[in-house]
Motif scaffolding. Structure first.
Motif, PDB file in Angstrom:
ATOM      1  N   ALA A   1       0.837  -1.189   0.000  1.00 47.79           N
ATOM      2  CA  ALA A   1       0.000   0.000   0.000  1.00 47.79           C
ATOM      3  C   ALA A   1       0.882   1.253   0.000  1.00 47.79           C
ATOM      4  O   ALA A   1       2.009   1.228   0.495  1.00 47.79           O
ATOM      5  CB  ALA A   1      -0.903  -0.005   1.228  1.00 47.79           C
ATOM      6  N   MET A   2       0.354   2.318  -0.546  1.00 44.72           N
ATOM      7  CA  MET A   2       1.060   3.590  -0.578  1.00 44.72           C
ATOM      8  C   MET A   2       0.173   4.666   0.026  1.00 44.72           C
ATOM      9  O   MET A   2      -1.059   4.556   0.029  1.00 44.72           O
ATOM     10  CB  MET A   2       1.418   3.970  -2.016  1.00 44.72           C
ATOM     11  N   GLY A   3       0.805   5.711   0.513  1.00 43.85           N
ATOM     12  CA  GLY A   3       0.027   6.780   1.124  1.00 43.85           C
ATOM     13  C   GLY A   3       0.650   8.143   0.912  1.00 43.85           C
ATOM     14  O   GLY A   3       1.842   8.258   0.584  1.00 43.85           O
TER      15      GLY A   3
ATOM     16  N   PHE B   1      -2.217  11.961   7.954  1.00 43.08           N
ATOM     17  CA  PHE B   1      -2.582  11.154   6.803  1.00 43.08           C
ATOM     18  C   PHE B   1      -3.509  11.937   5.889  1.00 43.08           C
ATOM     19  O   PHE B   1      -4.427  12.621   6.343  1.00 43.08           O
ATOM     20  CB  PHE B   1      -3.274   9.880   7.284  1.00 43.08           C
ATOM     21  N   VAL B   2      -3.293  11.807   4.580  1.00 45.76           N
ATOM     22  CA  VAL B   2      -4.135  12.481   3.601  1.00 45.76           C
ATOM     23  C   VAL B   2      -4.916  11.471   2.762  1.00 45.76           C
ATOM     24  O   VAL B   2      -6.135  11.555   2.647  1.00 45.76           O
ATOM     25  CB  VAL B   2      -3.304  13.381   2.670  1.00 45.76           C
ATOM     26  N   ALA B   3      -4.193  10.522   2.174  1.00 38.93           N
ATOM     27  CA  ALA B   3      -4.837   9.557   1.287  1.00 38.93           C
ATOM     28  C   ALA B   3      -3.995   8.295   1.195  1.00 38.93           C
ATOM     29  O   ALA B   3      -2.778   8.350   1.341  1.00 38.93           O
ATOM     30  CB  ALA B   3      -5.026  10.149  -0.107  1.00 38.93           C
ATOM     31  N   GLY B   4      -4.670   7.174   0.952  1.00 37.83           N
ATOM     32  CA  GLY B   4      -3.962   5.913   0.797  1.00 37.83           C
ATOM     33  C   GLY B   4      -4.560   5.093  -0.317  1.00 37.83           C
ATOM     34  O   GLY B   4      -5.721   5.292  -0.702  1.00 37.83           O
ATOM     35  N   ILE B   5      -3.764   4.164  -0.848  1.00 35.34           N
ATOM     36  CA  ILE B   5      -4.210   3.331  -1.948  1.00 35.34           C
ATOM     37  C   ILE B   5      -3.667   1.923  -1.759  1.00 35.34           C
ATOM     38  O   ILE B   5      -2.533   1.732  -1.300  1.00 35.34           O
ATOM     39  CB  ILE B   5      -3.770   3.941  -3.306  1.00 35.34           C
ATOM     40  N   SER B   6      -4.486   0.947  -2.087  1.00 39.96           N
ATOM     41  CA  SER B   6      -4.067  -0.446  -1.952  1.00 39.96           C
ATOM     42  C   SER B   6      -3.009  -0.791  -3.002  1.00 39.96           C
ATOM     43  O   SER B   6      -2.795  -0.038  -3.958  1.00 39.96           O
ATOM     44  CB  SER B   6      -5.273  -1.375  -2.110  1.00 39.96           C
ATOM     45  N   TRP B   7      -2.378  -1.946  -2.847  1.00 39.82           N
ATOM     46  CA  TRP B   7      -1.293  -2.302  -3.742  1.00 39.82           C
ATOM     47  C   TRP B   7      -1.753  -2.382  -5.192  1.00 39.82           C
ATOM     48  O   TRP B   7      -1.011  -2.041  -6.114  1.00 39.82           O
ATOM     49  CB  TRP B   7      -0.656  -3.630  -3.321  1.00 39.82           C
ATOM     50  N   SER B   8      -2.985  -2.861  -5.402  1.00 37.60           N
ATOM     51  CA  SER B   8      -3.487  -3.008  -6.767  1.00 37.60           C
ATOM     52  C   SER B   8      -4.113  -1.728  -7.310  1.00 37.60           C
ATOM     53  O   SER B   8      -4.372  -1.627  -8.510  1.00 37.60           O
ATOM     54  CB  SER B   8      -4.523  -4.119  -6.815  1.00 37.60           C
TER      55      SER B   8
ATOM     56  N   THR C   1      -7.580  13.049  -5.309  1.00 38.92           N
ATOM     57  CA  THR C   1      -7.668  11.683  -5.837  1.00 38.92           C
ATOM     58  C   THR C   1      -6.283  11.062  -5.858  1.00 38.92           C
ATOM     59  O   THR C   1      -5.361  11.627  -6.464  1.00 38.92           O
ATOM     60  CB  THR C   1      -8.248  11.673  -7.257  1.00 38.92           C
ATOM     61  N   ILE C   2      -6.160   9.928  -5.205  1.00 41.92           N
ATOM     62  CA  ILE C   2      -4.897   9.191  -5.229  1.00 41.92           C
ATOM     63  C   ILE C   2      -5.001   8.089  -6.274  1.00 41.92           C
ATOM     64  O   ILE C   2      -6.057   7.466  -6.440  1.00 41.92           O
ATOM     65  CB  ILE C   2      -4.560   8.607  -3.838  1.00 41.92           C
ATOM     66  N   SER C   3      -3.904   7.866  -6.979  1.00 43.24           N
ATOM     67  CA  SER C   3      -3.871   6.799  -7.977  1.00 43.24           C
ATOM     68  C   SER C   3      -2.445   6.277  -8.071  1.00 43.24           C
ATOM     69  O   SER C   3      -1.515   6.877  -7.524  1.00 43.24           O
ATOM     70  CB  SER C   3      -4.355   7.312  -9.338  1.00 43.24           C
ATOM     71  N   ARG C   4      -2.297   5.162  -8.756  1.00 47.00           N
ATOM     72  CA  ARG C   4      -0.949   4.608  -8.916  1.00 47.00           C
ATOM     73  C   ARG C   4      -0.833   3.931 -10.275  1.00 47.00           C
ATOM     74  O   ARG C   4      -1.821   3.434 -10.839  1.00 47.00           O
ATOM     75  CB  ARG C   4      -0.629   3.630  -7.790  1.00 47.00           C
ATOM     76  N   ASP C   5       0.387   3.912 -10.756  1.00 46.37           N
ATOM     77  CA  ASP C   5       0.712   3.214 -11.998  1.00 46.37           C
ATOM     78  C   ASP C   5       1.860   2.268 -11.662  1.00 46.37           C
ATOM     79  O   ASP C   5       3.018   2.691 -11.595  1.00 46.37           O
ATOM     80  CB  ASP C   5       1.121   4.211 -13.081  1.00 46.37           C
TER      81      ASP C   5
ATOM     82  N   ILE D   1      -5.284  -3.944   2.293  1.00 44.05           N
ATOM     83  CA  ILE D   1      -5.445  -3.001   3.390  1.00 44.05           C
ATOM     84  C   ILE D   1      -4.762  -1.673   3.066  1.00 44.05           C
ATOM     85  O   ILE D   1      -3.692  -1.646   2.482  1.00 44.05           O
ATOM     86  CB  ILE D   1      -4.877  -3.587   4.687  1.00 44.05           C
ATOM     87  N   ILE D   2      -5.407  -0.591   3.487  1.00 46.64           N
ATOM     88  CA  ILE D   2      -4.837   0.757   3.389  1.00 46.64           C
ATOM     89  C   ILE D   2      -4.533   1.222   4.813  1.00 46.64           C
ATOM     90  O   ILE D   2      -5.375   1.123   5.696  1.00 46.64           O
ATOM     91  CB  ILE D   2      -5.821   1.720   2.719  1.00 46.64           C
ATOM     92  N   TYR D   3      -3.358   1.739   5.023  1.00 46.10           N
ATOM     93  CA  TYR D   3      -2.928   2.132   6.366  1.00 46.10           C
ATOM     94  C   TYR D   3      -2.983   3.645   6.523  1.00 46.10           C
ATOM     95  O   TYR D   3      -2.651   4.392   5.605  1.00 46.10           O
ATOM     96  CB  TYR D   3      -1.506   1.639   6.620  1.00 46.10           C
ATOM     97  N   THR D   4      -3.398   4.090   7.697  1.00 49.37           N
ATOM     98  CA  THR D   4      -3.495   5.530   7.958  1.00 49.37           C
ATOM     99  C   THR D   4      -2.497   6.005   8.990  1.00 49.37           C
ATOM    100  O   THR D   4      -2.334   7.211   9.183  1.00 49.37           O
ATOM    101  CB  THR D   4      -4.906   5.896   8.433  1.00 49.37           C
ATOM    102  N   ARG D   5      -1.822   5.102   9.672  1.00 45.87           N
ATOM    103  CA  ARG D   5      -0.884   5.483  10.717  1.00 45.87           C
ATOM    104  C   ARG D   5       0.537   5.477  10.190  1.00 45.87           C
ATOM    105  O   ARG D   5       0.936   4.578   9.454  1.00 45.87           O
ATOM    106  CB  ARG D   5      -1.003   4.529  11.904  1.00 45.87           C
ATOM    107  N   GLU D   6       1.321   6.439  10.601  1.00 44.52           N
ATOM    108  CA  GLU D   6       2.693   6.568  10.120  1.00 44.52           C
ATOM    109  C   GLU D   6       3.526   5.323  10.391  1.00 44.52           C
ATOM    110  O   GLU D   6       4.360   4.945   9.575  1.00 44.52           O
ATOM    111  CB  GLU D   6       3.369   7.779  10.783  1.00 44.52           C
ATOM    112  N   ARG D   7       3.291   4.681  11.512  1.00 43.94           N
ATOM    113  CA  ARG D   7       4.130   3.555  11.901  1.00 43.94           C
ATOM    114  C   ARG D   7       3.951   2.351  10.986  1.00 43.94           C
ATOM    115  O   ARG D   7       4.753   1.430  11.013  1.00 43.94           O
ATOM    116  CB  ARG D   7       3.828   3.151  13.332  1.00 43.94           C
TER     117      ARG D   7
END
Length: 127
Positions: A33-35, A47-54, A69-73, A106-112
């Motif tokens: 996941a990325m955030g 935390f602002v936004a998160g995205i799952s691995w897919s 809007t968060i997105s990933r390539d 899973i999308i994570y919102t905590r820095e740790r």
């Protein structure tokens, strides 16, 4: 070598738009996941936004829902944050981060929960 490099920040008037990019360097983050986080002057990083691995699941903090809007390539090993209708309170240094895991989407919102961080890019919104 910094594993994540953000770009796209700058100065914009309220109501304007910016698109932040986060490029991975030396590592592949396609399975985690990325955030995006941000830190305003005198405040803690949030935390602002998160995205799952897919990329099929996203999550936003309430203050940016409907505007960001968060997105990933994964082919480019890059994550984006499209920011529209910017407000002065969005002014902050924005950081992208790669989580320790991507299991179950899973999308994570905590820095740790994040292992790798970029150095940040400044976003300033003038009123």
């Amino acid at each position: 070598q910094v594993p994540l490099v953000e770009s796209g920040g700058g100065l914009v008037q309220a109501g304007g738009s910016l698109r932040l990019s986060c490029a991975a360097s030396g590592r592949t983050f396609t399975s985690v996941a990325m955030g995006w986080f941000r830190q305003a002057p005198g405040k803690e990083r949030e935390f602002v936004a998160g995205i799952s691995w897919s990329g099929d699941r996203t999550y936003y903090t309430d203050s940016v829902k409907g505007r960001f809007t968060i997105s990933r390539d994964n082919a480019k090993n890059t994550v984006y944050l499209q920011m529209n209708s910017l407000k002065p309170e969005d002014t902050a240094v924005y950081f992208c981060a790669a989580a320790r895991s991507g299991l179950f989407g899973i999308i994570y919102t905590r820095e740790r929960e994040y292992e790798y961080w970029g150095q940040g890019t400044q976003v300033t919104v003038s009123s």
